[in-house]
Design a protein around this motif. Structure first.
Motif, PDB file in Angstrom:
ATOM      1  N   PHE A 118       0.798  -1.221   0.000  1.00  0.00           N
ATOM      2  CA  PHE A 118       0.000   0.000   0.000  1.00  0.00           C
ATOM      3  C   PHE A 118       0.835   1.278   0.000  1.00  0.00           C
ATOM      4  O   PHE A 118       0.275   2.366  -0.070  1.00  0.00           O
ATOM      5  CB  PHE A 118      -0.921   0.017   1.225  1.00  0.00           C
ATOM      6  CG  PHE A 118      -1.870  -1.139   1.279  1.00  0.00           C
ATOM      7  CD1 PHE A 118      -2.907  -1.252   0.376  1.00  0.00           C
ATOM      8  CD2 PHE A 118      -1.711  -2.130   2.237  1.00  0.00           C
ATOM      9  CE1 PHE A 118      -3.778  -2.317   0.430  1.00  0.00           C
ATOM     10  CE2 PHE A 118      -2.574  -3.200   2.297  1.00  0.00           C
ATOM     11  CZ  PHE A 118      -3.611  -3.300   1.386  1.00  0.00           C
ATOM     12  N   GLY A 119       2.145   1.161   0.113  1.00  0.00           N
ATOM     13  CA  GLY A 119       2.962   2.362   0.184  1.00  0.00           C
ATOM     14  C   GLY A 119       3.057   2.876   1.614  1.00  0.00           C
ATOM     15  O   GLY A 119       2.912   2.118   2.575  1.00  0.00           O
ATOM     16  N   PRO A 120       3.273   4.178   1.802  1.00  0.00           N
ATOM     17  CA  PRO A 120       3.376   4.731   3.163  1.00  0.00           C
ATOM     18  C   PRO A 120       2.075   4.542   3.947  1.00  0.00           C
ATOM     19  O   PRO A 120       0.998   4.865   3.460  1.00  0.00           O
ATOM     20  CB  PRO A 120       3.672   6.219   2.920  1.00  0.00           C
ATOM     21  CG  PRO A 120       4.244   6.269   1.545  1.00  0.00           C
ATOM     22  CD  PRO A 120       3.559   5.189   0.772  1.00  0.00           C
ATOM     23  N   LEU A 121       2.196   4.027   5.152  1.00  0.00           N
ATOM     24  CA  LEU A 121       1.046   3.800   6.018  1.00  0.00           C
ATOM     25  C   LEU A 121       1.332   4.349   7.408  1.00  0.00           C
ATOM     26  O   LEU A 121       2.481   4.406   7.840  1.00  0.00           O
ATOM     27  CB  LEU A 121       0.731   2.298   6.145  1.00  0.00           C
ATOM     28  CG  LEU A 121       0.207   1.564   4.920  1.00  0.00           C
ATOM     29  CD1 LEU A 121      -0.014   0.097   5.270  1.00  0.00           C
ATOM     30  CD2 LEU A 121      -1.076   2.180   4.419  1.00  0.00           C
ATOM     31  N   ARG A 122       0.278   4.722   8.108  1.00  0.00           N
ATOM     32  CA  ARG A 122       0.388   5.144   9.505  1.00  0.00           C
ATOM     33  C   ARG A 122      -0.304   4.089  10.355  1.00  0.00           C
ATOM     34  O   ARG A 122      -1.520   3.908  10.284  1.00  0.00           O
ATOM     35  CB  ARG A 122      -0.243   6.522   9.688  1.00  0.00           C
ATOM     36  CG  ARG A 122       0.481   7.593   8.911  1.00  0.00           C
ATOM     37  CD  ARG A 122      -0.282   8.902   8.823  1.00  0.00           C
ATOM     38  NE  ARG A 122      -0.453   9.488  10.150  1.00  0.00           N
ATOM     39  CZ  ARG A 122      -1.637   9.744  10.704  1.00  0.00           C
ATOM     40  NH1 ARG A 122      -2.755   9.419  10.063  1.00  0.00           N
ATOM     41  NH2 ARG A 122      -1.718  10.300  11.889  1.00  0.00           N
ATOM     42  N   ILE A 123       0.478   3.360  11.147  1.00  0.00           N
ATOM     43  CA  ILE A 123      -0.008   2.190  11.875  1.00  0.00           C
ATOM     44  C   ILE A 123      -0.046   2.485  13.366  1.00  0.00           C
ATOM     45  O   ILE A 123       0.877   3.095  13.923  1.00  0.00           O
ATOM     46  CB  ILE A 123       0.904   0.968  11.600  1.00  0.00           C
ATOM     47  CG1 ILE A 123       0.814   0.565  10.129  1.00  0.00           C
ATOM     48  CG2 ILE A 123       0.523  -0.212  12.483  1.00  0.00           C
ATOM     49  CD1 ILE A 123       1.732  -0.583   9.768  1.00  0.00           C
ATOM     50  N   ARG A 124      -1.103   2.029  14.013  1.00  0.00           N
ATOM     51  CA  ARG A 124      -1.176   2.013  15.471  1.00  0.00           C
ATOM     52  C   ARG A 124      -1.048   0.572  15.951  1.00  0.00           C
ATOM     53  O   ARG A 124      -1.520  -0.353  15.279  1.00  0.00           O
ATOM     54  CB  ARG A 124      -2.506   2.604  15.960  1.00  0.00           C
ATOM     55  CG  ARG A 124      -2.615   4.118  15.786  1.00  0.00           C
ATOM     56  CD  ARG A 124      -3.900   4.622  16.425  1.00  0.00           C
ATOM     57  NE  ARG A 124      -4.046   6.055  16.320  1.00  0.00           N
ATOM     58  CZ  ARG A 124      -3.542   6.926  17.174  1.00  0.00           C
ATOM     59  NH1 ARG A 124      -2.846   6.489  18.220  1.00  0.00           N
ATOM     60  NH2 ARG A 124      -3.721   8.224  17.018  1.00  0.00           N
ATOM     61  N   ALA A 125      -0.429   0.394  17.105  1.00  0.00           N
ATOM     62  CA  ALA A 125      -0.236  -0.953  17.642  1.00  0.00           C
ATOM     63  C   ALA A 125      -0.311  -0.905  19.167  1.00  0.00           C
ATOM     64  O   ALA A 125       0.054   0.091  19.794  1.00  0.00           O
ATOM     65  CB  ALA A 125       1.119  -1.519  17.202  1.00  0.00           C
ATOM     66  N   PHE A 126      -0.802  -2.007  19.738  1.00  0.00           N
ATOM     67  CA  PHE A 126      -0.932  -2.122  21.187  1.00  0.00           C
ATOM     68  C   PHE A 126      -0.622  -3.561  21.586  1.00  0.00           C
ATOM     69  O   PHE A 126      -0.741  -4.481  20.784  1.00  0.00           O
ATOM     70  CB  PHE A 126      -2.344  -1.749  21.650  1.00  0.00           C
ATOM     71  CG  PHE A 126      -2.764  -0.357  21.272  1.00  0.00           C
ATOM     72  CD1 PHE A 126      -2.473   0.705  22.112  1.00  0.00           C
ATOM     73  CD2 PHE A 126      -3.427  -0.114  20.081  1.00  0.00           C
ATOM     74  CE1 PHE A 126      -2.849   1.995  21.766  1.00  0.00           C
ATOM     75  CE2 PHE A 126      -3.813   1.173  19.725  1.00  0.00           C
ATOM     76  CZ  PHE A 126      -3.526   2.221  20.569  1.00  0.00           C
ATOM     77  N   GLY A 127      -0.232  -3.730  22.857  1.00  0.00           N
ATOM     78  CA  GLY A 127       0.044  -5.076  23.348  1.00  0.00           C
ATOM     79  C   GLY A 127       0.548  -5.037  24.778  1.00  0.00           C
ATOM     80  O   GLY A 127       0.418  -4.042  25.488  1.00  0.00           O
ATOM     81  N   ASN A 128       1.138  -6.150  25.218  1.00  0.00           N
ATOM     82  CA  ASN A 128       1.726  -6.210  26.559  1.00  0.00           C
ATOM     83  C   ASN A 128       3.045  -6.978  26.500  1.00  0.00           C
ATOM     84  O   ASN A 128       3.370  -7.616  25.493  1.00  0.00           O
ATOM     85  CB  ASN A 128       0.758  -6.820  27.570  1.00  0.00           C
ATOM     86  CG  ASN A 128       0.366  -8.243  27.211  1.00  0.00           C
ATOM     87  OD1 ASN A 128       0.914  -8.840  26.293  1.00  0.00           O
ATOM     88  ND2 ASN A 128      -0.575  -8.799  27.925  1.00  0.00           N
ATOM     89  N   TYR A 129       3.775  -6.907  27.600  1.00  0.00           N
ATOM     90  CA  TYR A 129       5.084  -7.557  27.655  1.00  0.00           C
ATOM     91  C   TYR A 129       5.416  -7.854  29.112  1.00  0.00           C
ATOM     92  O   TYR A 129       4.710  -7.418  30.041  1.00  0.00           O
ATOM     93  CB  TYR A 129       6.167  -6.671  27.026  1.00  0.00           C
ATOM     94  CG  TYR A 129       6.454  -5.398  27.784  1.00  0.00           C
ATOM     95  CD1 TYR A 129       7.569  -5.280  28.620  1.00  0.00           C
ATOM     96  CD2 TYR A 129       5.626  -4.283  27.672  1.00  0.00           C
ATOM     97  CE1 TYR A 129       7.840  -4.119  29.312  1.00  0.00           C
ATOM     98  CE2 TYR A 129       5.890  -3.112  28.360  1.00  0.00           C
ATOM     99  CZ  TYR A 129       6.990  -3.035  29.181  1.00  0.00           C
ATOM    100  OH  TYR A 129       7.259  -1.882  29.874  1.00  0.00           O
ATOM    101  N   ALA A 130       6.482  -8.601  29.320  1.00  0.00           N
ATOM    102  CA  ALA A 130       6.989  -8.910  30.661  1.00  0.00           C
ATOM    103  C   ALA A 130       8.512  -8.831  30.627  1.00  0.00           C
ATOM    104  O   ALA A 130       9.138  -9.134  29.607  1.00  0.00           O
ATOM    105  CB  ALA A 130       6.530 -10.291  31.108  1.00  0.00           C
ATOM    106  N   PHE A 131       9.094  -8.429  31.759  1.00  0.00           N
ATOM    107  CA  PHE A 131      10.545  -8.309  31.841  1.00  0.00           C
ATOM    108  C   PHE A 131      10.994  -8.642  33.256  1.00  0.00           C
ATOM    109  O   PHE A 131      10.179  -8.747  34.185  1.00  0.00           O
ATOM    110  CB  PHE A 131      11.003  -6.901  31.452  1.00  0.00           C
ATOM    111  CG  PHE A 131      10.664  -5.852  32.481  1.00  0.00           C
ATOM    112  CD1 PHE A 131      11.577  -5.493  33.475  1.00  0.00           C
ATOM    113  CD2 PHE A 131       9.442  -5.219  32.474  1.00  0.00           C
ATOM    114  CE1 PHE A 131      11.272  -4.540  34.429  1.00  0.00           C
ATOM    115  CE2 PHE A 131       9.122  -4.257  33.424  1.00  0.00           C
ATOM    116  CZ  PHE A 131      10.038  -3.922  34.399  1.00  0.00           C
ATOM    117  N   LYS A 132      12.295  -8.802  33.411  1.00  0.00           N
ATOM    118  CA  LYS A 132      12.882  -8.993  34.737  1.00  0.00           C
ATOM    119  C   LYS A 132      14.320  -8.502  34.709  1.00  0.00           C
ATOM    120  O   LYS A 132      14.921  -8.326  33.633  1.00  0.00           O
ATOM    121  CB  LYS A 132      12.831 -10.462  35.156  1.00  0.00           C
ATOM    122  CG  LYS A 132      13.688 -11.384  34.305  1.00  0.00           C
ATOM    123  CD  LYS A 132      13.592 -12.818  34.811  1.00  0.00           C
ATOM    124  CE  LYS A 132      14.466 -13.753  33.982  1.00  0.00           C
ATOM    125  NZ  LYS A 132      14.396 -15.153  34.483  1.00  0.00           N
TER     126      LYS A 132
END
Length: 333
Positions: A118-132
Motif C-alpha cells: 500500500f505504500g506509506p502507512l500510519r499504523i497504530r499498535a498495542f500489546g503487553n510484555y513482561a521483563f525482569k
C-alpha cells in the motif's frame, strides 16, 4: 564506650518486598554490619554490596556468612589491615528478580511505515510484555543510584519509549505487508521481541514476553479495504444483479394474482437497472449496449420479462409459466 554504643547488624535480608519494587537499599541508618553476619538472599532475589558508590560483591540466592573470603572485592576496596575483624559499613541493595508481568505498551502517535503493498502507512499498535532484572550491577548503575527504592513505575516510560523507537525502526526496514503482519501476529510478536531484546539487555533487563495484540490503520484506509473486500466477495456486479433479478422474478411467480402486478412493476425496474449496470460495468460478457432491445433468444432476462407479462395477462397458465421459468434459469445459472 562510643564503640559499644553502636548498633550492629547480624542478619541482612529483604523478607517481603512489594511485587512492583525492583530494588531497595538496606536501611543502615548509622548501623554497622557485624563481622560474620548472615546475609539471607531469597529465591528471585540478589544482593549487591557497594563502597562509597563503587560496585563490589554480588550475591545470589542462599545464606551467606560475611567474611573476607565471601567479600573479596569489598575487602580490597576498603583496604582493611586487620583481616576484617571489626564491624564495617557498606551500602547494600537488594534486587527483585521476579518477572514483571502484564506491562502495557502502545503507540501514542501512529508510526509511519512504508508498506510494500500500500505504500506509506500510519499504523497504530498495542500489546503487553513482561521483563525482569538480568544484570543487577548494570541495572543499578543505569537507574538506581542512591535511591531508597526503585519501582516498575519509575522505569515504565523509559521502556515504552525504547519499545516504540525500536518498533518504528523494525517496521521501517521490514519487507512485510501490513495484511501479513495482522494475519500472523504470533510470528510478528516473536520477531519484535528478538529486535527489542538487545535494547533491554543494555539496561540490565531481560525481555521475557512480548505480544502484539492489535494492529490498526487509519479509518479512511480501513474503509477502503472493507470496500475492496466486499467487492471481491460479491464478485461480478453484473452477474450478481442478473441473479438477483431472476430470483425476484421467481418470488413474483409464487405470489397470488392480486399482488403480481406490483411485483411486475418492481421487477421491470430491477431488470432495467440490471441491464444498465451490465452495459456499463461488464462489457466482457458481450452484452448488447444499453439502449438496444435484446431479442428474447439472446437475452434470457428479456424472455423472462415477456413470460411474466404473458402470465399476468392470463395467456400462460401458472404451470406453463413455472416450467418455462425453470428452463431459462437453468441455462443462465
Amino acid at each position: 564506650m562510643s564503640f559499644f554504643s553502636k548498633q550492629f547488624i547480624d542478619i541482612l535480608q529483604w523478607p517481603d518486598p512489594a511485587p512492583d519494587v525492583l530494588s531497595a537499599r538496606y536501611p543502615m541508618e548509622g548501623q554497622e554490619i557485624q563481622t560474620g553476619a548472615k546475609l539471607v538472599v531469597r529465591e528471585t532475589q540478589a544482593a549487591l554490596f557497594l563502597n562509597e558508590g563503587r560496585l563490589a560483591d554480588l550475591f545470589g540466592a542462599g545464606t551467606h556468612t560475611l567474611t573476607t573470603q565471601t567479600l573479596p572485592v569489598l575487602t580490597y576496596l576498603m583496604n582493611w589491615d586487620k583481616g576484617f575483624q571489626s564491624p564495617f559499613k557498606s551500602d547494600v541493595f537488594f534486587f527483585n528478580l521476579r518477572e514483571q508481568l502484564d506491562q502495557k505498551w502502545g503507540t501514542t502517535q501512529p508510526i509511519t511505515v512504508r508498506d510494500k503493498e500500500f505504500g506509506p502507512l500510519r499504523i497504530r499498535a498495542f500489546g503487553n510484555y513482561a521483563f525482569k532484572i538480568s544484570d543487577p550491577k548494570l541495572f543499578w548503575s543505569r537507574f538506581c543510584g542512591s535511591g531508597a527504592q526503585f519501582r516498575v513505575a519509575d522505569i515504565d516510560g523509559q521502556l515504552r519509549t525504547a519499545i516504540l523507537t525500536d518498533m518504528a525502526s523494525f517496521l521501517g526496514s521490514a519487507a512485510v505487508a501490513f495484511v501479513d503482519m495482522a494475519a500472523h501476529q504470533g510470528e510478528f510478536s516473536k520477531a519484535l521481541q528478538t529486535a527489542l531484546t538487545p535494547t533491554f539487555a543494555e539496561m540490565g533487563l531481560a525481555l521475557t514476553v512480548f505480544y502484539v495484540q492489535s494492529l490498526s490503520l487509519p479509518e479512511e484506509l480501513e474503509r477502503h479495504l472493507d470496500r475492496a473486500g466486499s467487492q471481491r466477495i460479491v464478485g461480478s456486479l453484473n452477474d450478481y444483479t442478473r441473479f438477483q433479478a431472476a430470483d425476484a422474478l421467481g418470488d413474483a411467480a409464487s405470489q397470488p394474482g392480486g399482488g403480481l402486478a406490483s411485483e411486475g412493476v418492481g421487477l421491470g425496474a430491477g431488470l432495467a437497472m440490471g441491464q444498465m449496470m451490465a452495459g456499463a460495468l461488464n462489457t466482457s460478457l458481450n452484452q448488447p449496449p444499453v439502449g438496444q432491445t435484446p431479442s428474447p433468444d439472446a437475452d434470457p432476462m428479456a424472455t423472462l420479462e415477456k413470460l411474466g407479462e404473458l402470465y399476468q395477462k392470463g395467456i400462460l397458465t401458472e404451470a406453463e409459466f413455472t416450467a418455462k421459468k425453470a428452463e431459462i434459469l437453468n441455462k443462465i445459472k
